[in-house]
Motif scaffolding. Structure first.
Motif, short mmCIF file in Angstrom:
data_model
loop_
_atom_site.label_atom_id
_atom_site.label_comp_id
_atom_site.label_asym_id
_atom_site.label_seq_id
_atom_site.Cartn_x
_atom_site.Cartn_y
_atom_site.Cartn_z
N ARG A 1 40.31 65.70 133.03
CA ARG A 1 39.78 64.51 132.34
C ARG A 1 40.50 64.31 131.03
O ARG A 1 40.86 65.25 130.35
N ARG A 2 40.70 63.05 130.66
CA ARG A 2 41.33 62.70 129.39
C ARG A 2 40.32 61.95 128.54
O ARG A 2 39.63 61.07 129.04
N THR A 3 40.28 62.28 127.24
CA THR A 3 39.36 61.61 126.33
C THR A 3 40.13 61.13 125.11
O THR A 3 40.91 61.87 124.52
N LEU A 4 39.89 59.88 124.75
CA LEU A 4 40.44 59.29 123.54
C LEU A 4 39.27 59.07 122.60
O LEU A 4 38.27 58.44 122.98
N ALA A 5 39.34 59.60 121.38
CA ALA A 5 38.25 59.49 120.42
C ALA A 5 38.76 58.93 119.11
O ALA A 5 39.80 59.35 118.61
N HIS B 1 31.90 55.71 115.60
CA HIS B 1 32.85 56.40 116.47
C HIS B 1 32.91 55.70 117.83
O HIS B 1 31.99 55.01 118.24
N TRP B 2 34.05 55.87 118.50
CA TRP B 2 34.28 55.31 119.83
C TRP B 2 34.95 56.39 120.67
O TRP B 2 35.84 57.09 120.19
N ARG B 3 34.50 56.54 121.90
CA ARG B 3 35.04 57.57 122.78
C ARG B 3 35.19 57.00 124.19
O ARG B 3 34.28 56.37 124.70
N LYS B 4 36.32 57.23 124.81
CA LYS B 4 36.59 56.76 126.16
C LYS B 4 37.11 57.94 126.97
O LYS B 4 38.08 58.59 126.60
N THR B 5 36.45 58.25 128.10
CA THR B 5 36.86 59.34 128.97
C THR B 5 37.30 58.76 130.30
O THR B 5 36.61 57.91 130.88
N THR B 6 38.45 59.23 130.79
CA THR B 6 38.95 58.80 132.10
C THR B 6 39.00 60.01 133.03
O THR B 6 39.19 61.13 132.59
N SER B 7 38.82 59.75 134.29
CA SER B 7 38.84 60.82 135.30
C SER B 7 40.25 61.32 135.49
O SER B 7 41.22 60.58 135.36
#
Length: 62
Positions: free
Chosen positions: A41-45, A53-59
């Protein structure tokens, strides 16, 4: 509850994360960070002053 293991090794803006599930890594600072977990998984924070705050997680699966 079972036992778990987690160890983080900092090398400047780069961080190596060791856990029972595998090895992950992240890059960035307190304001902006990109993380790749052991399961892919990849997470951009993005963390802004004032508690925003903003956080986006991709599979990790294609």
């Amino acid at each position: 509850m079972g036992w778990s293991y987690r160890k983080s090794i900092k090398m400047g803006p780069f961080r190596l994360n060791l856990s029972r599930g595998g090895v992950g890594h992240s890059w960035g600072n307190r304001l902006f960070r990109v993380t790749r977990n052991a399961d892919g998984r990849r997470t951009l924070a993005v963390n802004l002053p004032g508690g925003f705050h903003w956080r986006k997680t991709t599979s990790g699966h294609s």
